[in-house]
Design an enzyme around this catalytic site. Structure first.
Site, short mmCIF file in Angstrom:
data_model
loop_
_atom_site.label_atom_id
_atom_site.label_comp_id
_atom_site.label_asym_id
_atom_site.label_seq_id
_atom_site.Cartn_x
_atom_site.Cartn_y
_atom_site.Cartn_z
N ALA A 167 0.73 -1.21 -0.37
CA ALA A 167 -0.14 -0.84 0.22
C ALA A 167 1.04 1.18 0.42
O ALA A 167 2.03 1.00 0.56
CB ALA A 167 -0.69 0.29 0.82
N LYS A 168 -0.04 2.53 -0.72
CA LYS A 168 0.90 3.56 -0.08
C LYS A 168 0.09 4.61 -0.23
O LYS A 168 -0.72 4.85 -0.40
CB LYS A 168 2.37 4.30 -1.65
CG LYS A 168 3.66 4.93 -1.08
CD LYS A 168 3.94 4.25 -0.63
CE LYS A 168 5.29 5.08 0.30
NZ LYS A 168 6.19 4.51 0.59
N GLY A 169 0.89 5.99 0.24
CA GLY A 169 -0.38 6.92 0.75
C GLY A 169 0.71 7.94 0.59
O GLY A 169 1.98 7.98 0.22
#
Ligand code: NAD
Length: 415
Positions: free
Chosen positions: A104-106
């Site tokens: 994931a990444k934000g």
């Protein structure tokens, strides 16, 4: 080929790995597409009473092997495409080191230095509550990345815990020690970079004491990598930060550099070496080049001038596919990001494991477990690269994609 964007590079690398392993076209399509993409508005009250609305993202690329894991970036140039690329790389990275996570990444489009501490806290808490449906210790676990730090993780942990009604330390990693952070997390990525650099020197039969190392970036990763490589006996001849670099062919003193940088806020002006530009730094005479700053630093236009025989990618995505072709042609060994910088997520995993068990390990235990995992991953990638006669990047991607595809196929497609 690629247009130079991180997402184009990430897709190109996946397609290449899919071709090498003859991946099922349906599974290939699943892996080309992020599982969930959330864009949120983050309205924030500024100290002067005005309201500004920031744009934030959280992307889950894949969750076949476990909850998704990935950093949170605060930077004015954050784009959805960049976040998607970084999320995909996290999926392969976790699979390469064989920890039970997806990727994931934000990101939030903001220059965190332009906000006061209280504005940053309000923006972070609002962003955290907007992405609340996606995160949780069994769902998705954010961590620091560029522009974020342990304090920001603490605010996210507190926001999540307050909404749940009890303390949930395992919802983020990279936290301060006071609320369940792990020993060794701060230096983990630089330490992992050091272990893979030493493994590469051993593989190539190069003496550690004769290895001349250049590091681009003197932030969290570059700082610790420079310190540990010097401790191991390497000669760090060049380092840089965003403002420029310094070079000393007989070696730079890490203690001297860090004392200077602490006072000056930059390494530029350090008198223990001659001043060089960031471009010159990448082309210095050395054995090992460690890009530890930002993406797209080694490109078609400068790759041919790189003199190092080994590149260890501490940063995410520092080499474009075109530069990769140049390095392949010139037999420069590139140790890819998804292997080289996986020490950070590995110790994040240790932190999450310790939080879940409410039990804490000492420094030696963390370093020793990290060393074993990094050396195992290095050997796995090297063996695959020799077996399939492909680059280390292709081998690492093949290893990661293969493990994720196997999990996906074993679970089957719902419904
Ligand atoms: P950081 O913000 O602490 O440090 C970045 C460093 O790069 C600083 O010294 C900065 O001055 C320098 N820099 C920025 N722009 C530059 C430019 N244009 N030219 C030269 N230098 C420049 O960031 P970090 O945490 O050290 O991360 C560095 C890289 O490593 C990033 O690509 C990040 O995604 C990756 N990474 C970090 C971790 C981690 O645990 N921190 C884990 C895995 C990967």
């Amino acid at each position: 080929m690629s247009t130079g964007s991180a997402w184009e590079s990430a897709l190109f690398q996946l397609d290449d790995a899919a071709r090498i392993i003859g991946l099922d076209p349906g599974v290939h399509e699943v892996l080309r597409t992020p599982r969930r993409t959330l864009e949120v508005a983050v309205p924030t009250r500024m100290d002067n009473g005005e309201i500004r609305v920031f744009t934030g993202y959280r992307v889950h690329h894949n969750t076949s092997r476990g909850p998704s894991k990935g950093g949170l970036r605060y930077h004015p140039d954050v784009t959805l495409d960049e976040v998607k690329a970084l999320a995909m790389w996290m999926t392969w990275k976790c699979a390469v080191v064989n920890i039970p996570y997806g990727g994931a990444k934000g990101g939030v489009v903001v220059d965190p230095k332009s906000l006061s501490r209280s504005e940053l806290e309000r923006m972070t808490r609002r962003y955290a509550s907007e992405i609340l449906p996606l995160i949780g210790p069994e769902r998705d676990i954010p961590a620091p990345d560029m522009g974020t730090n342990g304090e920001i993780m603490a605010w996210i942990m507190d926001t999540y815990s307050t909404r749940e009604g009890y303390s949930v330390p395992g919802v983020v990693t990279g936290k301060p020690m006071a609320i369940g952070g792990s020993k060794g997390r701060e230096s983990a990525t630089g330490r992992g970079v050091t272990y893979v650099t030493l493994a590469t020197l051993k593989h190539l039969g190069m003496a550690v004491e004769e290895a001349r190392v250049v590091i681009q970036g003197f932030g969290n990763v570059g700082f610790h990598a420079a310190q540990l490589l010097e401790e191991m006996g390497c000669v760090v001849v060049g380092v840089s930060d965003v403002k420029g670099g310094v070079y000393n062919p007989t070696g730079l003193s890490h203690t001297g550099l860090s004392t200077y940088a602490r006072e000056a806020g930059t390494i530029v002006g350090f008198e223990g070496g001659e001043q060089v530009s960031n471009q010159e730094l990448l082309e210095l005479d050395c054995d090992v080049l460690i890009p530890a700053a930002i993406e797209n630093q080694l490109r078609e236009d400068n790759a041919g001038r790189v003199k190092a025989s080994v590149i260890v990618e501490a940063a995410n995505g520092p080499t474009t596919p075109e530069a990769d072709d140049v390095f392949k042609e010139e037999s420069v060994l590139v140790v890819p990001d998804i292997l080289a910088n996986s020490g950070g997520v590995t110790v994040s995993y240790f932190e999450w494991v310790q939080d879940i068990q409410s039990y804490y390990w000492d420094d030696d235990e963390v370093s020793e477990r990290l060393r074993k995992i990094m050396e195992r991953a290095y050997v796995d990638v090297l063996a695959l690269s020799e077996e399939k006669k492909v680059t280390m990047r292709e081998a690492a991607t093949v290893l990661g994609v293969g493990r994720v595809a196997a999990a996906h196929q074993t679970r089957g497609l719902y419904p």
